[in-house]
Design a protein around this motif. Structure first.
Motif, PDB file in Angstrom:
ATOM      1  N   ARG A  29       0.820  -1.213   0.000  1.00  0.00           N
ATOM      2  CA  ARG A  29       0.000   0.000   0.000  1.00  0.00           C
ATOM      3  C   ARG A  29       0.856   1.266   0.000  1.00  0.00           C
ATOM      4  NH1 ARG A  29      -1.316   1.812   5.485  1.00  0.00           N
ATOM      5  NH2 ARG A  29      -0.073   0.634   7.004  1.00  0.00           N
ATOM      6  N   ASP A  36      -5.355  -2.270   9.598  1.00  0.00           N
ATOM      7  CA  ASP A  36      -5.455  -0.854   9.262  1.00  0.00           C
ATOM      8  C   ASP A  36      -6.846  -0.559   8.697  1.00  0.00           C
ATOM      9  OD1 ASP A  36      -4.290   1.764   9.096  1.00  0.00           O
ATOM     10  OD2 ASP A  36      -4.036   1.473   6.948  1.00  0.00           O
ATOM     11  N   ARG A  37      -6.926  -0.079   7.484  1.00  0.00           N
ATOM     12  CA  ARG A  37      -8.200   0.349   6.908  1.00  0.00           C
ATOM     13  C   ARG A  37      -9.183  -0.815   6.768  1.00  0.00           C
ATOM     14  NH1 ARG A  37      -8.903   3.063   0.884  1.00  0.00           N
ATOM     15  NH2 ARG A  37     -11.161   3.427   1.004  1.00  0.00           N
ATOM     16  N   ASP A  63      -3.575  -5.651   4.689  1.00  0.00           N
ATOM     17  CA  ASP A  63      -3.250  -5.168   6.033  1.00  0.00           C
ATOM     18  C   ASP A  63      -4.524  -5.202   6.877  1.00  0.00           C
ATOM     19  OD1 ASP A  63      -2.383  -3.980   8.312  1.00  0.00           O
ATOM     20  OD2 ASP A  63      -1.544  -2.193   7.341  1.00  0.00           O
ATOM     21  N   LYS A  73      -4.761  -2.392  -3.030  1.00  0.00           N
ATOM     22  CA  LYS A  73      -3.395  -2.353  -2.519  1.00  0.00           C
ATOM     23  C   LYS A  73      -3.314  -2.457  -1.002  1.00  0.00           C
ATOM     24  CE  LYS A  73      -0.418   0.478  -4.251  1.00  0.00           C
ATOM     25  NZ  LYS A  73       0.252   1.692  -4.783  1.00  0.00           N
ATOM     26  N   ASP A  74      -4.358  -1.995  -0.313  1.00  0.00           N
ATOM     27  CA  ASP A  74      -4.303  -2.008   1.151  1.00  0.00           C
ATOM     28  C   ASP A  74      -5.139  -3.132   1.767  1.00  0.00           C
ATOM     29  OD1 ASP A  74      -6.731  -0.994   0.419  1.00  0.00           O
ATOM     30  OD2 ASP A  74      -6.678   0.744   1.763  1.00  0.00           O
TER      31      ASP A  74
END
Length: 390
Positions: free
Chosen positions: A189, A205-206, A202, A198-199
């Motif tokens: 990300r 996180d988001r 994780d 892309k994120d």
């Protein structure tokens, strides 16, 4: 009584009349029978011409393989006789295995894909297989070999910890991907590039905050609870997430006693492996594939970002009708952040409205991450009518 009496004269005239009447009746009946058995109103046309007037559909000869197709493809895709002859359920004596129509258009690729040692190991060719699917060779033909698998595969993380824990790297064959471990995917990300989601990898996180209440969220960011509150409690039980990224939508719905199947492709990342590692059923199909569910069965269908203006308009209409088909009457379609250019909106808006849904929630807004592109977002909850949905 003498023969000259009036009575005798009347009888002598009646007998020939009866005989004539009987003769006439018999003759006409025989004539009628003769004509009925020899005359055919259609006999003015020869039989061959009558048959030739029937228009038969043009059907390719699936028992006559095209030149250049690999032997294993022909063995799978072309007709095989049923062991016990004609089957009433099939309405045929032959079984044809389904493959995508476009498979025969890409003979070089399908030859590579179907070249292997029968009863041996399959080639490590995930990229080739996905490329064929995206070009319309879907479903792919089955193969008589064992797929590539990680050499040091470990047992999965037990439920429920698996839902929010990054799985071990040994659960994936990394050959087809730029990243060779999950640490690389989590850090992606921060890297430049246009990789999908892309994120997503994780989970701390988001991803963990998606579709939950939070300060500062926009009106287009619906939460699980506000969407489920639109229907009677407990009536949303099973559904589908189209292009579900890392599977978080399904994980959160599972916490609310809703079972969600998640479709995904593996665009430069092992999305299907990751989804499965979280205890969610992944469905490896493209957006072009007919949804593999029976009519009027699902309570909810969700899709975020995937259904947008990159899909040809006619195919988008087919897709929306397919979603309508699989939803039960009263089921809901959560179209999450559909986007298109501002000048396209006047085409897409009536297209979406024409399918037959009732709108329970409809929010339009500008897409602000690329202001120079002049794009618009739509988030909407559409309900298939409970009555008269047909």
């Amino acid at each position: 009584m003498g023969s000259n009496s009036p009575k005798a004269n009347k009888s002598s005239f009646c007998l020939p009349g009866h005989i004539f009447f009987l003769f006439l009746l018999l003759s006409t009946n025989l004539l009628t029978f003769f004509l009925s058995t020899t005359y055919n109103p259609c006999s003015t046309l020869p039989t061959e011409k009558a048959v030739s007037r029937v228009i038969e559909p043009v059907v390719p000869n699936l028992n006559d393989p095209e030149e250049g197709l690999p032997e294993e493809f022909v063995a799978y895709a072309y007709g095989q006789k049923l062991p016990f002859g004609f089957n009433r359920r099939f309405d045929s004596d032959t079984m044809y295995s389904p493959v995508g129509r476009a498979c025969v258009f890409y003979k070089d690729d399908i030859k590579k894909y179907m070249t292997y040692n029968v009863n041996g190991s399959c080639p490590d060719d995930e990229q080739l297989a996905q490329k064929l699917m995206l070009k319309g060779c879907e479903p792919l033909p089955r193969r008589r070999c064992r797929p590539a698998a990680a050499a040091n595969y470990e047992e999965p993380i037990p439920y429920p910890d698996c839902q929010w824990t990054t799985p071990p790297d040994s659960s994936v064959v990394w050959t087809a991907h730029t990243c060779k471990n999950y640490t690389c995917l989590v850090n992606r990300r921060f890297a430049k590039g246009n990789d999908d989601c892309k994120d997503c990898f994780d989970l701390r996180d988001r991803e963990i905050r998606r579709w939950l209440p939070r300060e500062g969220k926009s009106a287009m960011e619906f939460t699980f609870d506000e969407v489920l509150a639109l229907k009677n409690p407990g009536t949303i039980r099973i559904g589908l997430d189209i292009g579900g990224g890392a599977g978080t939508f399904a994980v959160r719905m599972m916490e609310r006693n809703v079972t969600i199947v998640t479709t995904s492709m593996n665009f430069n990342a092992p999305f299907n492996n990751f989804i499965a590692s979280r205890g969610i059923v992944p469905l490896y199909i493209t957006i072009s594939q007919r949804l593999p569910f029976f009519d009027n069965t699902l309570d909810i269908v969700h899709s975020m970002h995937v259904i947008s203006n990159w899909i040809p308009t006619t195919l988008l209409q087919f897709l929306l009708y397919d979603i309508y088909r699989v939803l039960r009457p009263g089921g809901i379609f959560w179209l999450d952040h559909f986007f298109c250019r501002l000048d396209q909106w006047q085409e897409y808006k009536p297209l979406i409205e024409s399918i037959g849904f009732n709108s329970l929630k409809w929010v339009e807004g500008r897409k602000l991450d690329k202001p120079d592109h002049q794009e618009v977002y739509l988030s909407t909850i559409l309900e298939k009518p409970l009555k008269n949905s047909w």
